[in-house]
Design an enzyme around this catalytic site. Structure first.
Site, short mmCIF file in Angstrom:
data_model
loop_
_atom_site.label_atom_id
_atom_site.label_comp_id
_atom_site.label_asym_id
_atom_site.label_seq_id
_atom_site.Cartn_x
_atom_site.Cartn_y
_atom_site.Cartn_z
N LEU A 71 45.33 48.17 17.90
CA LEU A 71 44.03 47.51 17.89
C LEU A 71 42.90 48.45 17.45
O LEU A 71 41.80 47.98 17.17
CB LEU A 71 43.69 46.94 19.28
CG LEU A 71 44.38 45.62 19.66
CD1 LEU A 71 45.81 45.86 20.11
CD2 LEU A 71 43.60 44.92 20.77
N ALA A 72 43.14 49.77 17.46
CA ALA A 72 42.07 50.71 17.11
C ALA A 72 41.60 50.42 15.69
O ALA A 72 42.41 50.23 14.78
CB ALA A 72 42.58 52.15 17.21
N ALA A 73 40.30 50.39 15.51
CA ALA A 73 39.77 50.11 14.18
C ALA A 73 38.28 50.44 14.12
O ALA A 73 37.60 50.53 15.15
CB ALA A 73 39.95 48.62 13.82
N GLN A 74 37.81 50.62 12.90
CA GLN A 74 36.39 50.63 12.61
C GLN A 74 36.07 49.14 12.49
O GLN A 74 36.57 48.47 11.60
CB GLN A 74 36.16 51.40 11.30
CG GLN A 74 34.73 51.68 10.93
CD GLN A 74 33.85 50.48 10.77
OE1 GLN A 74 32.93 50.25 11.58
NE2 GLN A 74 34.10 49.67 9.77
N TYR A 143 35.41 46.05 5.12
CA TYR A 143 36.16 45.84 6.37
C TYR A 143 37.26 44.81 6.17
O TYR A 143 38.41 45.02 6.56
CB TYR A 143 35.20 45.40 7.48
CG TYR A 143 35.89 44.91 8.74
CD1 TYR A 143 36.35 45.81 9.69
CD2 TYR A 143 36.07 43.54 8.97
CE1 TYR A 143 37.00 45.36 10.84
CE2 TYR A 143 36.71 43.09 10.11
CZ TYR A 143 37.17 44.00 11.05
OH TYR A 143 37.81 43.54 12.18
N LYS A 147 41.19 45.83 6.56
CA LYS A 147 42.04 45.18 7.59
C LYS A 147 43.20 44.44 6.92
O LYS A 147 44.32 44.45 7.43
CB LYS A 147 41.21 44.20 8.43
CG LYS A 147 40.18 44.84 9.33
CD LYS A 147 40.78 45.70 10.42
CE LYS A 147 41.52 44.90 11.47
NZ LYS A 147 42.02 45.76 12.57
N VAL A 187 27.78 36.42 19.56
CA VAL A 187 27.78 35.99 20.96
C VAL A 187 27.22 37.11 21.84
O VAL A 187 26.35 36.89 22.68
CB VAL A 187 29.19 35.58 21.44
CG1 VAL A 187 29.18 35.25 22.93
CG2 VAL A 187 29.72 34.40 20.64
N ARG A 271 22.81 38.70 6.54
CA ARG A 271 23.44 40.02 6.44
C ARG A 271 24.44 40.08 5.29
O ARG A 271 25.22 39.15 5.10
CB ARG A 271 24.14 40.36 7.76
CG ARG A 271 23.13 40.64 8.86
CD ARG A 271 23.69 41.47 9.94
NE ARG A 271 24.61 40.73 10.76
CZ ARG A 271 24.79 40.97 12.05
NH1 ARG A 271 24.11 41.91 12.65
NH2 ARG A 271 25.66 40.28 12.74
#
Ligand SMILES: NC(=O)c1ccc[n+]([C@@H]2O[C@H](COP(=O)([O-])OP(=O)(O)OC[C@H]3O[C@@H](n4cnc5c(N)ncnc54)[C@H](O)[C@@H]3O)[C@@H](O)[C@H]2O)c1
Length: 323
Positions: A71-74, A143, A147, A187, A271
């Protein structure tokens, strides 16, 4: 589990410990340190380590896992636009490092990756919503691309090295414990505004839609991906979303109504790199993993508000939300 100190990771650690599973976490602590894991008891080993560190294989080997969750990610889309090299370094090379560690294990482990559903598909796929896994690919941010590359490497390792595993393409995850950036930051940002008595800031016209999926439902998907027999030889990627869309304007209205606070809504510039519409068709996960999202948006938002406003856990929050 890599990224086990993060928002989704810590919730998954809690579930695994509750199931009586022994968990080893690798996390560099860059997002929120270890605070989410401190209240958890059980058989938990922690390693403060970057997934790109040369010491990773020894830690993975020492843990001798049955399942390796990555699960580690930027996770910051805006940051990926500003610094795509750093994003690719963590999300592409970091994922590759985890897969390399997995393939050299003496006893094979199943690998379950956290992938991104919303940023996988481009505007073309979004014409058919909810979008199935087969929908056209077309990330609109570094991103999304980095991913997606992680999923490609997993799929390649399945064919090249016989690695067993799958990726969960997550929609916008929200819930108690979310206090970083990340994909579903809308959220978190709105709940934070409600908690601090500020107006809610909407980027763009607010008619962009999100598929909001509650963190406990996502954790259940990881549990099923780790344990379901169908993962062996099955599809490489499963959508984990509700299939429903909520506009950002509607989300703001729901949160203000649910909290009973009289705050305004302001609009700022849209954005860059954001997907306009997204919802994921979870049929494949239902058929193959037996997974279904069970938390309604209203219940999930109530639990999230209660967590932030009252420090309550999801169960208390649920009661508060229904009161
Ligand atoms: N939150 C969402 O809505 C969402 C949606 C789609 C996909 N995902 C994916 O789910 C995963 C978890 O997301 P999250 O929302 O819990 O994010 P998070 O930022 O809360 O958790 C990520 C964790 O990874 C750690 N980390 C970052 N870089 C690292 C590195 N180089 N080495 C070791 N650890 C590192 C951070 O310290 C953090 O604890 C990510 O892979 C993300 O891309 C999240």
């Amino acid at each position: 589990m890599t990224g086990g100190a993060g928002f989704i990771g810590a919730a998954l650690v809690g579930r695994l410990l509750g199931e009586g599973v022994e968990v080893t976490v690798v996390d560099d602590g860059s997002a929120a340190g270890w605070s989410r894991l401190e209240p958890l008891g059980g058989r938990l080993a922690l390693h403060r380590l970057d997934v790109r560190d040369p010491g990773l294989p020894a830690v993975v080997d020492g843990a001798a896992p049955h399942v390796l969750f990555h699960l580690a990610a930027q996770v910051d889309v805006g940051r990926s636009v500003a610094d795509p090299l750093q994003d690719a370094s963590v999300n592409v090379l970091g994922t590759l490092a985890v897969l390399e560690a997995a393939r050299h294990l003496t006893r094979p482990a199943r690998v379950v990756l956290a992938a991104s559903g919303g940023s996988w598909h481009g505007p073309e796929a979004a014409l058919v919503r909810p979008t199935p896994e087969t929908g056209a690919r077309g990330p609109v941010s570094p991103y999304g691309l980095s991913k997606a590359a992680g999923v490609d490497y997993l799929d390649l390792y399945r064919h090249l090295h016989g690695l067993e595993g799958c990726a969960l393409a997550l929609a916008n995850v929200y819930g108690p414990g979310q206090d970083g950036g990340g994909e579903a930051a809308v959220v978190r940002a709105f709940v934070e505004a409600v908690a601090t008595g500020c107006d809610l800031l909407v980027h763009g016209d607010g008619e962009q839609t999100r598929d909001l999926v509650y963190v406990d439902d996502v954790v259940d998907a990881f549990w099923r991906a780790a344990t379901a027999p169908a993962v062996a030889g099955g599809p490489a990627r499963y959508n984990i979303g509700t299939g429903h869309e909520t506009t950002v304007n509607e989300l703001a209205r729901l949160l203000l109504h649910r909290s009973g606070r009289h705050l305004g809504v302001r609009h700022g510039p849209a954005r860059p790199g954001e997907v306009r519409h997204s919802s994921l068709d979870p049929t494949l996960a239902a058929d193959r993993l037996g997974w279904r999202p069970v938390t309604t948006l209203d219940d999930g938002l109530a639990a999230t508000l209660a967590w932030r406003l009252g420090g309550a856990g999801p169960a208390e929050a649920d009661r508060a939300g229904r009161a």
